[in-house]
Design a protein around this motif. Sequence first.
Motif, PDB file in Angstrom:
ATOM      1  N   LYS A 239       0.869  -1.304   0.101  1.00 19.56           N
ATOM      2  CA  LYS A 239      -0.068  -0.087  -0.147  1.00 19.56           C
ATOM      3  C   LYS A 239       0.904   1.107   0.091  1.00 19.56           C
ATOM      4  O   LYS A 239       1.565   1.262   0.937  1.00 19.56           O
ATOM      5  N   GLY A 240       0.967   2.110  -0.927  1.00 17.40           N
ATOM      6  CA  GLY A 240       1.571   3.016  -1.257  1.00 17.40           C
ATOM      7  C   GLY A 240       3.155   2.782  -1.078  1.00 17.40           C
ATOM      8  O   GLY A 240       3.518   1.694  -1.502  1.00 17.40           O
ATOM      9  N   ASP A 241       3.879   3.721  -0.886  1.00 22.18           N
ATOM     10  CA  ASP A 241       5.356   3.742  -0.562  1.00 22.18           C
ATOM     11  C   ASP A 241       5.824   3.129   0.663  1.00 22.18           C
ATOM     12  O   ASP A 241       6.900   2.689   0.848  1.00 22.18           O
ATOM     13  N   ASP A 242       4.772   3.208   1.742  1.00 24.55           N
ATOM     14  CA  ASP A 242       5.224   2.864   3.156  1.00 24.55           C
ATOM     15  C   ASP A 242       5.038   1.420   3.553  1.00 24.55           C
ATOM     16  O   ASP A 242       5.901   1.190   4.189  1.00 24.55           O
ATOM     17  N   ILE A 243       4.156   0.766   2.709  1.00 23.38           N
ATOM     18  CA  ILE A 243       3.857  -0.590   3.276  1.00 23.38           C
ATOM     19  C   ILE A 243       4.294  -1.573   2.062  1.00 23.38           C
ATOM     20  O   ILE A 243       3.584  -1.490   0.770  1.00 23.38           O
ATOM     21  N   HIS A 244       5.002  -2.433   2.461  1.00 28.83           N
ATOM     22  CA  HIS A 244       5.595  -3.465   1.497  1.00 28.83           C
ATOM     23  C   HIS A 244       6.028  -4.668   2.330  1.00 28.83           C
ATOM     24  O   HIS A 244       7.004  -5.052   2.681  1.00 28.83           O
ATOM     25  N   GLU A 245       4.983  -5.731   2.638  1.00 23.90           N
ATOM     26  CA  GLU A 245       5.055  -6.567   3.684  1.00 23.90           C
ATOM     27  C   GLU A 245       4.800  -8.014   3.063  1.00 23.90           C
ATOM     28  O   GLU A 245       3.972  -8.053   2.203  1.00 23.90           O
ATOM     29  N   HIS A 246       5.471  -8.997   3.531  1.00 23.18           N
ATOM     30  CA  HIS A 246       5.229 -10.497   2.997  1.00 23.18           C
ATOM     31  C   HIS A 246       5.538 -11.453   3.902  1.00 23.18           C
ATOM     32  O   HIS A 246       6.220 -11.282   5.001  1.00 23.18           O
ATOM     33  N   THR A 247       4.585 -12.648   3.841  1.00 20.04           N
ATOM     34  CA  THR A 247       4.907 -13.631   4.990  1.00 20.04           C
ATOM     35  C   THR A 247       4.625 -15.060   4.162  1.00 20.04           C
ATOM     36  O   THR A 247       3.816 -15.007   3.150  1.00 20.04           O
ATOM     37  N   GLU A 248       5.078 -16.195   4.696  1.00 14.56           N
ATOM     38  CA  GLU A 248       4.950 -17.586   4.153  1.00 14.56           C
ATOM     39  C   GLU A 248       4.114 -18.368   5.006  1.00 14.56           C
ATOM     40  O   GLU A 248       4.213 -18.332   6.247  1.00 14.56           O
TER      41      GLU A 248
END
Length: 254
Positions: A239-248
């Motif tokens: 989301k936008g430039d601030d949130i870039h998360e991932h999980t497995e």
Amino acid sequence: MKKILFSIMASLLVLGGCSQSEEEKPAKNDEVPQIIEAVIQVPETINPGEEATLAVTVRQGDEAVTDADEVKFEIWQEGQKENGDMAEAKHDSEGKYTADHIFAEEGLYYVQSHVTARSQHTMPMVSVQVGEAKAEDSGTGHEQENEGHEEGHSHSHGGEVSIELQASDQIHANKQTALSVKVDNEGEPLAEAKVKLEIALNGATPQWVNMSETEPGKYTADHQFTEPGTYTITTHVEKGDDIHEHTETELTVQ
């Protein structure tokens, strides 16, 4: 002298071979591909018994996707998904795919496009009014279809953003499976994010599934696992430039 020349030439050939092997070795690309975006267009007015043209425009970033592997529309009347129809779509121009369909009677219908392109799959959905019926929130139908599939596997990501993947306890190959993801940011639902699943079996080339938001912070999609096994699912949230998360998460398919 001949022996010296032969040794030099042999060394050059070995070095040349190594250099060529290094050049030919493909570079590893760990970048997440740009998400496939699909937008459905339906006529504002649809009369029962008349042919209507359904369209979906597919893009990847600024590029029109003209080489989709498959595009089709699933159409059903409210509460009758099991009796729905499938219409194959053909590419028209500039990433726009169309299909014609006749809505037999008045009522509230749902139109869901199934787009498979560039190792991704996305299924946007809209509700349409036929005759005098009143269209409601298109998320309602999708919620109904995913009822009863909220139990099972989950995984949380540490920090401010929490990601939880949910699926049925028993998943069978070659059957549609409802998947959902709940995303919170600082304890509040994270709405209007881009959520996609990277699904891989035994290190094979992954499939990408784009998810649709059905309520704030909740994203859903259907997926058909092609064979039994333990799949690794990486959930990507942006989301936008601030949130870039991932999980497995691991899911076992029977």
